[in-house]
Design a protein around this motif. Structure first.
Motif: not given
Length: 76
Positions: A67-76, A54-64
């Protein structure tokens, strides 16, 4: 062989069988006690393991739709 000798032989066999059952029972109680003690140690180790997980950092899941390798873009 007389009746009395047969009864004594039968009693000796029953006595030996009863000792066998007693020894098997004692062995099972000793094994159960050991397993209980080992289970208590395993429970403690499991709790520590879960805390470490539980102390390990978690990665965020990809948005709907991503693809799992794509980074989500933040607001522009």
């Amino acid at each position: 062989m007389g009746m009395q000798e047969q009864m004594v032989g039968c009693f000796a066999a029953e006595k030996a069988e009863s000792w066998l059952f007693i020894l098997v029972g004692v062995g099972l109680v000793m094994q159960a006690s050991l397993m209980l003690v080992l289970d208590l140690f395993a429970e403690k180790r499991g709790d520590e393991y879960l805390l470490a997980l539980r102390a390990l950092p978690t990665a965020s899941a990809p948005a709907a739709g991503e693809a799992p390798g794509q980074a989500a873009e933040g607001p522009r």
